[in-house]
Design an enzyme around this catalytic site. Sequence first.
Site, PDB file in Angstrom:
ATOM      1  N   SER A   2       0.880  -1.180   0.000  1.00 31.99           N
ATOM      2  CA  SER A   2       0.000   0.000   0.000  1.00 31.99           C
ATOM      3  C   SER A   2       0.908   1.218   0.000  1.00 31.99           C
ATOM      4  O   SER A   2       2.090   1.128   0.380  1.00 31.99           O
ATOM      5  CB  SER A   2      -0.848   0.007   1.272  1.00 31.99           C
ATOM      6  OG  SER A   2      -1.447   1.272   1.464  1.00 31.99           O
TER       7      SER A   2
ATOM      8  N   TYR B  88      -2.094  -1.836  10.295  1.00 28.63           N
ATOM      9  CA  TYR B  88      -2.105  -1.843   8.828  1.00 28.63           C
ATOM     10  C   TYR B  88      -0.774  -1.331   8.285  1.00 28.63           C
ATOM     11  O   TYR B  88      -0.159  -1.954   7.407  1.00 28.63           O
ATOM     12  CB  TYR B  88      -3.263  -0.969   8.331  1.00 28.63           C
ATOM     13  CG  TYR B  88      -3.472  -1.020   6.831  1.00 28.63           C
ATOM     14  CD1 TYR B  88      -4.162  -2.078   6.240  1.00 28.63           C
ATOM     15  CD2 TYR B  88      -2.992  -0.013   6.002  1.00 28.63           C
ATOM     16  CE1 TYR B  88      -4.359  -2.133   4.869  1.00 28.63           C
ATOM     17  CE2 TYR B  88      -3.186  -0.060   4.627  1.00 28.63           C
ATOM     18  CZ  TYR B  88      -3.867  -1.119   4.062  1.00 28.63           C
ATOM     19  OH  TYR B  88      -4.051  -1.173   2.694  1.00 28.63           O
TER      20      TYR B  88
HETATM   21  N1  LIG Z   1      -8.613   0.076  -1.574  1.00 19.28           N
HETATM   22  C1  LIG Z   1      -7.561   0.822  -1.291  1.00 19.28           C
HETATM   23  O1  LIG Z   1      -7.652   2.069  -1.243  1.00 19.28           O
HETATM   24  C2  LIG Z   1      -6.223   0.163  -1.041  1.00 19.28           C
HETATM   25  C3  LIG Z   1      -5.095   0.988  -0.947  1.00 19.28           C
HETATM   26  C4  LIG Z   1      -3.862   0.400  -0.723  1.00 19.28           C
HETATM   27  C5  LIG Z   1      -3.756  -0.980  -0.609  1.00 19.28           C
HETATM   28  N2  LIG Z   1      -4.867  -1.756  -0.700  1.00 19.28           N
HETATM   29  C6  LIG Z   1      -4.703  -3.215  -0.564  1.00 19.28           C
HETATM   30  O2  LIG Z   1      -5.305  -3.863  -1.665  1.00 19.28           O
HETATM   31  C7  LIG Z   1      -5.600  -5.226  -1.304  1.00 19.28           C
HETATM   32  C8  LIG Z   1      -6.989  -5.575  -1.786  1.00 19.28           C
HETATM   33  O3  LIG Z   1      -7.956  -4.873  -1.019  1.00 19.28           O
HETATM   34  P1  LIG Z   1      -9.213  -4.120  -1.650  1.00 19.28           P
HETATM   35  O4  LIG Z   1      -8.979  -2.679  -1.524  1.00 19.28           O
HETATM   36  O5  LIG Z   1      -9.540  -4.691  -2.964  1.00 19.28           O
HETATM   37  O6  LIG Z   1     -10.330  -4.479  -0.540  1.00 19.28           O
HETATM   38  P2  LIG Z   1     -11.592  -5.446  -0.583  1.00 19.28           P
HETATM   39  O7  LIG Z   1     -12.077  -5.518   0.821  1.00 19.28           O
HETATM   40  O8  LIG Z   1     -12.540  -4.979  -1.626  1.00 19.28           O
HETATM   41  O9  LIG Z   1     -10.977  -6.851  -1.023  1.00 19.28           O
HETATM   42  C9  LIG Z   1     -10.150  -7.603  -0.146  1.00 19.28           C
HETATM   43  C10 LIG Z   1     -10.471  -9.088  -0.307  1.00 19.28           C
HETATM   44  O10 LIG Z   1      -9.618  -9.851   0.570  1.00 19.28           O
HETATM   45  C11 LIG Z   1     -10.408 -10.908   1.129  1.00 19.28           C
HETATM   46  N3  LIG Z   1      -9.820 -11.422   2.368  1.00 19.28           N
HETATM   47  C12 LIG Z   1      -9.807 -10.821   3.584  1.00 19.28           C
HETATM   48  N4  LIG Z   1      -9.241 -11.623   4.503  1.00 19.28           N
HETATM   49  C13 LIG Z   1      -8.875 -12.746   3.843  1.00 19.28           C
HETATM   50  C14 LIG Z   1      -8.243 -13.956   4.251  1.00 19.28           C
HETATM   51  N5  LIG Z   1      -7.886 -14.153   5.537  1.00 19.28           N
HETATM   52  N6  LIG Z   1      -7.999 -14.907   3.330  1.00 19.28           N
HETATM   53  C15 LIG Z   1      -8.389 -14.728   2.037  1.00 19.28           C
HETATM   54  N7  LIG Z   1      -9.006 -13.618   1.595  1.00 19.28           N
HETATM   55  C16 LIG Z   1      -9.247 -12.643   2.497  1.00 19.28           C
HETATM   56  C17 LIG Z   1     -11.766 -10.255   1.354  1.00 19.28           C
HETATM   57  O11 LIG Z   1     -12.793 -11.209   1.550  1.00 19.28           O
HETATM   58  C18 LIG Z   1     -11.916  -9.414   0.093  1.00 19.28           C
HETATM   59  O12 LIG Z   1     -12.585 -10.140  -0.926  1.00 19.28           O
HETATM   60  C19 LIG Z   1      -5.400  -5.293   0.211  1.00 19.28           C
HETATM   61  O13 LIG Z   1      -4.150  -5.913   0.496  1.00 19.28           O
HETATM   62  C20 LIG Z   1      -5.368  -3.840   0.641  1.00 19.28           C
HETATM   63  O14 LIG Z   1      -4.624  -3.638   1.827  1.00 19.28           O
HETATM   64  C21 LIG Z   1      -6.103  -1.223  -0.914  1.00 19.28           C
END
Ligand SMILES: NC(=O)c1ccc[n+]([C@@H]2O[C@H](COP(=O)([O-])OP(=O)(O)OC[C@H]3O[C@@H](n4cnc5c(N)ncnc54)[C@H](O)[C@@H]3O)[C@@H](O)[C@H]2O)c1
Length: 280
Positions: free
Chosen positions: A142, A156
Amino acid sequence: MDELTGRVAVVTGAASGIGRAIAERCLDAGMRVALVDVELDSLTRTAHELDPAGSRTLTRQVDVRDPAQVEHLAAAVVAHFGAVHLLCNNAGVDAGGPFVDISDATWRWVMDVNFFGVVNGCRAFLPALRASGEGHIVNTASMAAVNAGMRTMAPYIGSKFAVLGVSENLAVELAESDPGIGVSVLLPGGVQTRMTDSERNRPADVPPSDDPLRQSVVDGIRSATARDGLDPSDVAVAVLDAVRDRSFYILTHREPALEAIAQRLEWMRTNAQPLPRVLR
Ligand SMILES: NC(=O)c1ccc[n+]([C@@H]2O[C@H](COP(=O)([O-])OP(=O)(O)OC[C@H]3O[C@@H](n4cnc5c(N)ncnc54)[C@H](O)[C@@H]3O)[C@@H](O)[C@H]2O)c1
């Protein structure tokens, strides 16, 4: 890996947001894809939407915190598709609060999913990537990994710093031991996903983050992301470009990320106050 057609990808956190978009892009590129998530209903729905015939996808409900489940996943993917070429360790969650109030269970949940999920994936899939002779690993960190200024987010931020460090180290090691396997680390800023609702997957022993400061931070992220966040499909395009080009850093919010890194460098050089400005 410049040729993706016919290759096999594994995407964790594939039932939502960035993971779903990466899986979709992989299918568009002619890959076969293992969609992996802890949320079975969303996973099944996603697979049906992305591949109605079911001929190019495999779905597996896996909790990436559990090394045994991830090992079984690796064996199942090889048994089904015959090989693995691309691993996207993307599943992630966020929970926190004022530092002294963060429970041990909260720290462990966030570190177990965000950091050990990545470790478990790399360890379980490296033998299969080696056997394919050519492959790539994309670990989702991130922008929080280069910008520690967000209050109530210590677990986080710690987990994402750890993903960045391990990914850099893995890239160095594999460049020597397995030059056919590339590594990238994804550092997104705000993306329009369900991340601010990630407590939907909170284990029973993790208390809800109902502290008012925490709530105001999450509400701020939610509204900023809804207003300015990237579409997940744009992130997925950047990921596949990086896989094709073997680029290590994937900076979807390039200028703010570089500004945050420059601020940290200046902080290191001078120890000058004030602390770095928070960037998203
Ligand atoms: N959305 C943002 O602004 C943002 C910014 C920086 C980084 N990220 C990172 O992007 C990645 C994806 O997140 P997102 O934003 O798409 O969120 P999201 O919540 O839409 O998707 C995350 C997915 O991970 C799954 N998950 C959670 N715990 C789990 C586990 N123990 N085992 C398997 N699957 C699991 C959830 O069920 C979900 O489907 C994450 O690592 C998040 O930290 C997101």
